[in-house]
Design an enzyme around this catalytic site. Structure first.
Site, PDB file in Angstrom:
ATOM      1  N   ARG A  42       0.874  -1.170   0.000  1.00  0.00           N
ATOM      2  CA  ARG A  42       0.000   0.000   0.000  1.00  0.00           C
ATOM      3  C   ARG A  42       0.915   1.225   0.000  1.00  0.00           C
ATOM      4  O   ARG A  42       1.938   1.231   0.695  1.00  0.00           O
ATOM      5  CB  ARG A  42      -0.913  -0.025   1.214  1.00  0.00           C
ATOM      6  CG  ARG A  42      -1.933  -1.152   1.138  1.00  0.00           C
ATOM      7  CD  ARG A  42      -2.781  -1.274   2.396  1.00  0.00           C
ATOM      8  NE  ARG A  42      -3.742  -2.344   2.214  1.00  0.00           N
ATOM      9  CZ  ARG A  42      -3.513  -3.635   2.514  1.00  0.00           C
ATOM     10  NH1 ARG A  42      -2.334  -3.999   3.014  1.00  0.00           N
ATOM     11  NH2 ARG A  42      -4.445  -4.546   2.312  1.00  0.00           N
ATOM     12  N   TYR A 169      -3.589 -20.075   8.865  1.00  0.00           N
ATOM     13  CA  TYR A 169      -2.868 -20.877   7.880  1.00  0.00           C
ATOM     14  C   TYR A 169      -2.364 -19.991   6.748  1.00  0.00           C
ATOM     15  O   TYR A 169      -1.218 -20.063   6.333  1.00  0.00           O
ATOM     16  CB  TYR A 169      -3.784 -21.972   7.326  1.00  0.00           C
ATOM     17  CG  TYR A 169      -3.107 -22.809   6.262  1.00  0.00           C
ATOM     18  CD1 TYR A 169      -2.160 -23.764   6.605  1.00  0.00           C
ATOM     19  CD2 TYR A 169      -3.401 -22.625   4.924  1.00  0.00           C
ATOM     20  CE1 TYR A 169      -1.528 -24.523   5.640  1.00  0.00           C
ATOM     21  CE2 TYR A 169      -2.774 -23.371   3.942  1.00  0.00           C
ATOM     22  CZ  TYR A 169      -1.843 -24.312   4.303  1.00  0.00           C
ATOM     23  OH  TYR A 169      -1.215 -25.050   3.342  1.00  0.00           O
TER      24      TYR A 169
END
Length: 197
Positions: A42, A169
């Site tokens: 960003r 995960y």
């Protein structure tokens, strides 16, 4: 979700990269734009980056949770090309806290308008490309390549799902693939245009 101006094919993106490479008005602005292309963070994460976040030896940029959009720490692998650019920037202005300080003071980061203004000076309108558009360009071209797992691309972009188990995960599983992807992306950029740090 806001759809931002972006290049989604290699020919247009290569033209942008050549324009960045030729940009001669401000060395640090050119370096920041090159890092946006290589790392697709960003824009605010890059503009406000501090030297303490970078481990160039281990080739990792750790964006702290306080500045990351999702309010969680985000680690990004650094390809060779990004390390070379950062070493060059540090050789010129590495004494301060900020990687890209404002022109008139080292206490504040580069303005949010600096990168978009540079793109306008290069002849790219706000309907063609913005500093945030590098993220969508990378996502589009990486997905289109068919070489990388879509979850690895999403993890590299710092996106997370709502599912807590999946998020845990998702955050941990793709580091090796992301490291390979970062080097591939850097080489792919270099193969299409010469980006000299």
């Amino acid at each position: 979700m806001t759809h931002r101006a972006v290049f989604i094919n290699w020919d247009s993106f290569a033209g942008l990269l050549r324009a960045i490479d030729a940009y001669d008005r401000a060395t640090d602005t050119r370096a920041a734009l090159k890092l946006l292309a290589l790392l697709y963070p960003r824009p605010g994460e890059l503009r406000q980056a501090e030297w303490s976040e970078f481990d160039l030896g281990k080739r990792v940029w750790t964006i702290p949770a306080t500045r990351a959009k999702m309010r969680r720490e985000h680690r990004k692998p650094l390809p060779d090309a990004a390390v070379a650019i950062l070493e060059d920037v540090r050789s010129r202005s590495g004494a301060g806290r900020l990687v890209f300080p404002a022109i008139h003071t080292t206490l504040r980061s580069m303005s949010e308008n600096t990168l978009n203004s540079a793109l306008r000076r290069m002849g790219f309108t706000k309907d063609e490309m913005t500093s945030h558009g590098f993220r969508a360009t990378a996502s589009s071209l990486l997905n289109e390549s068919g070489l990388w797992h879509s979850d690895a691309i999403e993890a590299e972009l710092g996106h997370v799902g709502a599912d807590e188990v999946r998020r845990a995960y998702h955050r941990a599983a793709y580091w090796d693939e992301r490291t390979l992807m970062a080097e591939w992306w850097g080489r792919e950029i270099a193969n299409r245009v010469t980006m000299i740090a």
